[in-house]
Design a protein around this motif. Structure first.
Motif: not given
Length: 250
Positions: A154-166
């Motif tokens: 969806t267009n409100n998919f959870t954001a920021g997962l990549g930065f949290l992975g770093i």
């Protein structure tokens, strides 16, 4: 694209990937609204892809709570079954990096490219391979939410997962076991936001705690590295002094 720019033009991969995020976001939004858009129900504001059938969903692990006589949490589907995939993938990555020639070549190319090239390794090829594989593995971070809870993108998919992975990788010192414990810590802090709001504590406290942890880890790593370097220099100086002949004046 960032890998090719790094090995051909020397572009910093952090800067290029952050700038390319906007292109990726815009491309995802276009694909979601045009070719991959599903039917929107009446009164629905969010744009989603067609929902997956039940046979395409990944089974959960909520039966673990039943073993201990506890009720599984209802938020976000409880314990996602994709956790098993993450554990298996972590073991595979550890074996590849620590027990294969490919992993040795990748680490050698990252630590010292000229030395790796002198030993017959193509550092540019290894950098491209490492970044392509790491990007594909990082892309799996969104599958648990899609296959375990929502069943659609969806267009409100959870954001920021990549930065949290770093941050998690930095806290875990880039080791699979350390990353696993760091991920558990960050997951606990993330789930604590709801309880903090019930206690009239701002949810931003969790973000501050996570940032403080990462900052302290970076400082501790730098301090320990400098201490280790000074110890090695003293040992080298002592060894050099022992091996140097002493001239005694007659």
């Amino acid at each position: 694209m960032p890998a090719v720019m790094k090995v051909t033009r020397g572009v910093n991969e952090v800067i290029s990937t952050i700038m390319l995020n906007y292109i990726a976001i815009a491309l995802s939004a276009y694909l979601l609204r045009e070719p991959f858009a599903g039917e929107r129900a009446e009164g629905q504001l969010n744009t989603t892809t067609p929902p997956l059938p039940d046979s395409g969903m990944f089974p959960d692990l909520n039966f673990v709570f039943e073993w201990f006589g506890m009720l599984p949490p209802t938020r976000n589907g409880g314990l996602w079954g994709f956790l098993l995939v993450a554990v298996v993938l972590g073991v595979v990555i550890w074996v590849v990096l620590e027990r294969t020639r490919f992993g040795f070549n990748v680490k050698a190319s990252g630590l010292n490219g000229p030395a790796a090239q002198a030993s017959g390794v193509n550092p540019k090829k290894m950098i491209i391979a490492a970044m392509v594989l790491s990007g594909g593995i990082a892309g799996l971070i969104g599958l648990p939410e899609i296959l375990g809870d929502r069943g659609a993108y969806t267009n409100n998919f959870t954001a920021g997962l990549g930065f949290l992975g770093i941050a998690v990788a930095l806290l875990g010192r880039n080791k699979p076991v350390g990353i696993a414990f760091a991920a558990l810590l960050f997951a606990f802090l993330d789930r604590a936001q709801g309880a903090l709001q019930f206690a009239d504590i701002p949810a931003s406290v969790v973000t501050i705690i996570q940032g403080a942890i990462v900052l302290l880890v970076v400082v501790a790593n730098e301090v320990t590295n400098r201490i280790a370097l000074r110890i090695e220099e003293r040992r080298a100086a002592q060894q050099l002094g022992r091996n140097t002949p002493v001239e005694v004046a007659a």
